[in-house]
Design an enzyme around this catalytic site. Structure first.
Site, PDB file in Angstrom:
ATOM      1  N   GLU A 214      -9.526  -1.631   5.484  1.00 31.73           N
ATOM      2  CA  GLU A 214     -10.175  -1.268   6.733  1.00 31.73           C
ATOM      3  C   GLU A 214     -11.446  -2.100   6.944  1.00 31.73           C
ATOM      4  OE1 GLU A 214      -8.614   0.458   8.726  1.00 31.73           O
ATOM      5  OE2 GLU A 214      -8.168   2.503   8.101  1.00 31.73           O
TER       6      GLU A 214
ATOM      7  N   ASP B   8       0.819  -1.217   0.000  1.00 23.20           N
ATOM      8  CA  ASP B   8       0.000   0.000   0.000  1.00 23.20           C
ATOM      9  C   ASP B   8       0.849   1.262   0.000  1.00 23.20           C
ATOM     10  OD1 ASP B   8       1.001  -0.366   2.563  1.00 23.20           O
ATOM     11  OD2 ASP B   8      -0.941  -0.556   3.534  1.00 23.20           O
TER      12      ASP B   8
ATOM     13  N   HIS C  64      -7.017  -4.381  10.328  1.00 19.68           N
ATOM     14  CA  HIS C  64      -6.740  -4.145   8.906  1.00 19.68           C
ATOM     15  C   HIS C  64      -5.423  -4.803   8.494  1.00 19.68           C
ATOM     16  CE1 HIS C  64      -4.664  -0.044   9.853  1.00 19.68           C
ATOM     17  NE2 HIS C  64      -3.720  -0.817   9.346  1.00 19.68           N
TER      18      HIS C  64
ATOM     19  N   ASN D 266      -7.335  -2.433  14.405  1.00 17.61           N
ATOM     20  CA  ASN D 266      -8.724  -2.771  14.076  1.00 17.61           C
ATOM     21  C   ASN D 266      -8.807  -3.979  13.133  1.00 17.61           C
ATOM     22  OD1 ASN D 266      -7.813  -1.752  11.675  1.00 17.61           O
ATOM     23  ND2 ASN D 266      -9.197   0.013  11.593  1.00 17.61           N
TER      24      ASN D 266
HETATM   25  C1  GLP Z   1      -0.277   0.624   8.682  1.00 18.75           C
HETATM   26  C2  GLP Z   1       0.014  -0.262   7.470  1.00 18.75           C
HETATM   27  C3  GLP Z   1      -0.235  -1.724   7.761  1.00 18.75           C
HETATM   28  C4  GLP Z   1       0.387  -2.108   9.076  1.00 18.75           C
HETATM   29  C5  GLP Z   1      -0.254  -1.311  10.185  1.00 18.75           C
HETATM   30  C6  GLP Z   1       0.223  -1.685  11.575  1.00 18.75           C
HETATM   31  O1  GLP Z   1      -1.587   1.046   8.759  1.00 18.75           O
HETATM   32  N1  GLP Z   1      -0.731   0.121   6.321  1.00 18.75           N
HETATM   33  O2  GLP Z   1       0.296  -2.507   6.701  1.00 18.75           O
HETATM   34  O3  GLP Z   1       0.206  -3.494   9.320  1.00 18.75           O
HETATM   35  O4  GLP Z   1       0.072   0.058   9.919  1.00 18.75           O
HETATM   36  O5  GLP Z   1       1.389  -1.024  11.893  1.00 18.75           O
HETATM   37  P1  GLP Z   1       2.297  -1.302  13.139  1.00 18.75           P
HETATM   38  O6  GLP Z   1       3.116  -2.496  12.799  1.00 18.75           O
HETATM   39  O7  GLP Z   1       3.127  -0.067  13.287  1.00 18.75           O
HETATM   40  O8  GLP Z   1       1.397  -1.532  14.306  1.00 18.75           O
END
Ligand code: GLP
Length: 247
Positions: free
Chosen positions: A143, A67, A138, A136
């Site tokens: 989402e 993404d 995702h 959440n």
């Molecule tokens: C972002 C990314 C996700 C990732 C998420 C969790 O929103 N788009 O791919 O898994 O963050 O991030 P973290 O590992 O910092 O909790």
């Protein structure tokens, strides 16, 4: 869905990195699906270390990222392209042209999504897809919503994701409100999936993903229908899922 727990974040990263390293070693032309967020950083550090020690060669590897925020240039230090360059691509011998991240500034975002799907079809299938998980549920930027998005698409980020990701920005008003993300269907096409989760804030969502209902309200729950998913969790993130498994 298999759960592998580790005592610490570092140990979790070592274990997950070993699977990626084995993949690259066994198949030098591997296609890796990569993720951003804070959790995979330790995995990238492990891969860079192995490369520096002469144990890994990225010269034939292709990568596709999940993404990108809409509105951020590759030079913006909060863009996912910048993140990947900093944490991995600039530090190993992967040809830059083999690394793919959706554009954050496309002229036409819908067209960018279509072209990214075409690219994935041309370079794929992905051998190993690395995933983090949002608070959440995702994955990528899929989402919680009324359906599981099938293809790469434009996402309106949820308020909880904007708040969670605001820790990387000077102010939450600077977090982009939209992103381009592979769909859940796109992710499910990978041959093998590694999902990493760290910290007590992820314990409930890891449990929900593994044991709750399969629902688009918890996008990661659909991974239960994939034949080859390994969840790597440190002690804090894995605590509820591990307790459920040992009942
Ligand atoms: C972002 C990314 C996700 C990732 C998420 C969790 O929103 N788009 O791919 O898994 O963050 O991030 P973290 O590992 O910092 O909790």
């Amino acid at each position: 869905m298999k759960l592998i727990t580790a005592t610490t974040y570092e140990e979790m990263c070592q274990k997950a990195a070993r699977v990626l390293a084995a993949q690259i070693t066994l198949k030098p032309q591997s296609v890796l699906g990569l993720a951003t967020g804070s959790t995979p950083i330790g995995i990238y550090q492990e891969l860079v270390r192995e490369y520096q020690e002469g144990k890994l060669n990225f010269s034939q590897v292709t990568t596709v990222n999940l993404d990108e925020y809409l509105g951020l240039s590759p030079e913006n230090d909060q863009s996912y392209r910048y993140f990947m360059n900093q944490h991995l691509f600039n530090k190993v011998n992967i040809p830059k042209e083999n690394t793919h991240v959706p554009s954050g500034q496309p002229q036409n975002p819908q067209e960018e999504c279509r072209q990214y799907e075409e690219l994935l079809a041309a370079v794929g299938p992905v051998d190993i897809q690395l995933l983090g998980i949002g608070n959440n549920g995702h994955i990528g930027f899929n989402e919680p919503c009324g359906h599981f998005p099938e293809f790469t698409h434009v996402v309106n980020l949820s308020e909880s994701t904007i708040q969670a990701n605001s820790r990387f920005f000077a102010h939450s008003s600077q977090v982009p409100r939209q992103a381009v993300s592979m769909g859940i269907g796109t992710i499910m096409k990978a041959k093998k999936i590694l999902l990493v989760a760290s910290g007590q804030g992820k314990a409930q969502i890891v449990y929900d993903m593994m044991f709750g209902p399969v629902t688009p309200q918890v996008p990661a729950s659909l991974l239960r229908f994939h034949p080859d998913v390994t969840v790597f969790a440190d002690q804090e993130a894995g605590v509820l899922a591990l307790a459920a498994l040992s009942k």
